[in-house]
Design a protein around this motif. Sequence first.
Motif, mmCIF file in Angstrom:
data_model
loop_
_atom_site.group_PDB
_atom_site.id
_atom_site.type_symbol
_atom_site.label_atom_id
_atom_site.label_comp_id
_atom_site.label_asym_id
_atom_site.label_seq_id
_atom_site.Cartn_x
_atom_site.Cartn_y
_atom_site.Cartn_z
ATOM 1 N N ALA A 197 -45.588 -38.616 29.512
ATOM 2 C CA ALA A 197 -44.643 -37.589 29.944
ATOM 3 C C ALA A 197 -45.018 -36.960 31.284
ATOM 4 O O ALA A 197 -44.152 -36.787 32.150
ATOM 5 N N PRO A 198 -46.301 -36.591 31.525
ATOM 6 C CA PRO A 198 -46.644 -36.022 32.838
ATOM 7 C C PRO A 198 -46.375 -36.983 33.994
ATOM 8 O O PRO A 198 -45.987 -36.554 35.083
ATOM 9 N N THR A 199 -46.565 -38.280 33.740
ATOM 10 C CA THR A 199 -46.296 -39.271 34.795
ATOM 11 C C THR A 199 -44.808 -39.326 35.100
ATOM 12 O O THR A 199 -44.396 -39.372 36.261
ATOM 13 N N TYR A 200 -43.978 -39.335 34.052
ATOM 14 C CA TYR A 200 -42.537 -39.385 34.256
ATOM 15 C C TYR A 200 -42.033 -38.165 35.017
ATOM 16 O O TYR A 200 -41.096 -38.260 35.816
ATOM 17 N N GLU A 201 -42.639 -37.000 34.750
ATOM 18 C CA GLU A 201 -42.193 -35.773 35.426
ATOM 19 C C GLU A 201 -42.412 -35.868 36.934
ATOM 20 O O GLU A 201 -41.617 -35.337 37.716
ATOM 21 N N VAL A 202 -43.488 -36.542 37.359
ATOM 22 C CA VAL A 202 -43.720 -36.751 38.789
ATOM 23 C C VAL A 202 -42.562 -37.542 39.389
ATOM 24 O O VAL A 202 -42.176 -37.327 40.548
ATOM 25 N N LEU A 203 -41.971 -38.428 38.590
ATOM 26 C CA LEU A 203 -40.878 -39.290 39.046
ATOM 27 C C LEU A 203 -39.508 -38.658 38.792
ATOM 28 O O LEU A 203 -38.478 -39.338 38.864
#
Length: 487
Positions: A197-203
Amino acid sequence: MILSGAESFMNFEKPKEFLISEAVKNDLLKLDKDLINNLVEYSDKLKKRITQLQSLVRELRQPLEAAQGMEEEYLSNPLHSFPLIRHMHQDWHYIEKFMKHPMGQDEINFLIMKLPELPSLEHAKDAAKAMYRIATTYNATPWEMSEGLVDGLQFGISQTHLTPLDFFEIGKLCFQWEHTQPALIWFTSTPIFEEYAPTYEVLGFRLNDVALMIARCLTEMGLKDAAQDILIEQSYTPENTSRLIDLYETHSAYRRDFKPYMPSDYIHLCRSSYIPSPSRLHCRYNSTTSPFLILAPLKMEEISLDPYIIVYHDVLSAKKIEEIIRLGDPRLQPTQVLHKELGNIRNNERTALGTWLSGHTLDPLNWKLLRYMSQRIRYITGLKVMDLFPLQLIKYGFGAHYAPHYDFFNSTNRGVRTNGDRMATALFYLNDAPHGGATVFPDLNLKVNAERGKVLFWYNLKGETHDLVEETEHGACPVIKGFKYGE
């Protein structure tokens, strides 16, 4: 296709075609690698700074830990008081400078410099549309598309899958076209991995976004209770849930965006599951349409008598095909269709690249090829064809198609009144396209696979009356893998 008329080749910078051009896609893959390496360098610099800060924190905490529980006794010692005062006066100002110091600016500048080379929003939408056409035409589920299973065949590498962002974008496209049920399937099939989830939020993607679109689809389908349950699971209050449901009902769907014309009979013929009925027609050598064919007859296959449609095999040599592609490939531009009110426009009915090879666009040194092709058309058709007959080269990439259409115009078209209508069509296949790319005639239940050197020929107008032959409506099936050249 061999079509009447020609177009001038404009001398302007050719736009990048990310869906069709293999060279452009290879460049894009290399750019992605360079940007990832750039991000690694930026990350390494961040790690180095974090390491410095963590070491500094450990150093600064030592006096505090020593004074824990005995602060008065600790500070009564001048060896402790002086370092504290000096530290508070001096060190934090340097720490402020350290924190404000720009970091990774070279990497940031590199990214900014490369941003103009990236695909545009329109390119990204075109790619999503291509995936939609493949999934819809060949009846592939989101899971099958992710696994590379299309039309009963395995494509791609098993280790590579569609990401949650890929699922989400295709789902949004379906919803935009008011295909609510397929959109719901794509959204509910979106793989959710909480640890990422934190990675997706960057995107720019939150897992909550999927739930919101599922609720919106359910509302569109009249399933308000199910939509409310989805929102409550996302910790929305009953009041906020009611507001969202009301909002979804008030703004029921995106504005329609030229939903593609893909009728069921066209889709049925495109799939590999379609097995044509055995033909009672004949395959033979044609030696009658031209005296030359007496010496070198052409292999001919009749696939329909009314209307008359035939296929010739092994018409062009590999050398001629390579010459055509060599001359036409650098000139390819996005194809357009003729709108009766707007003229030539680009839309979702035809998704390919094309160019005209004619006496106006080619150097006179290359007119020999046009004369050769004109002569081959005379041999095949028995028609009178001008010596430098213009040829249209078409290239279809992945997901590219041509919706069912007619090659004739009609008397209401200004060009027809001046130049006449398209009497016949001769379609040359310049490469094998084993996965998709067939030409189909929905009204006739005919399907012709794209095979190198083959020519498909039919009349668009009846010989004596020049009445339109409406049964010749035809389309090009979406290409699943690779590309297809036609002329």
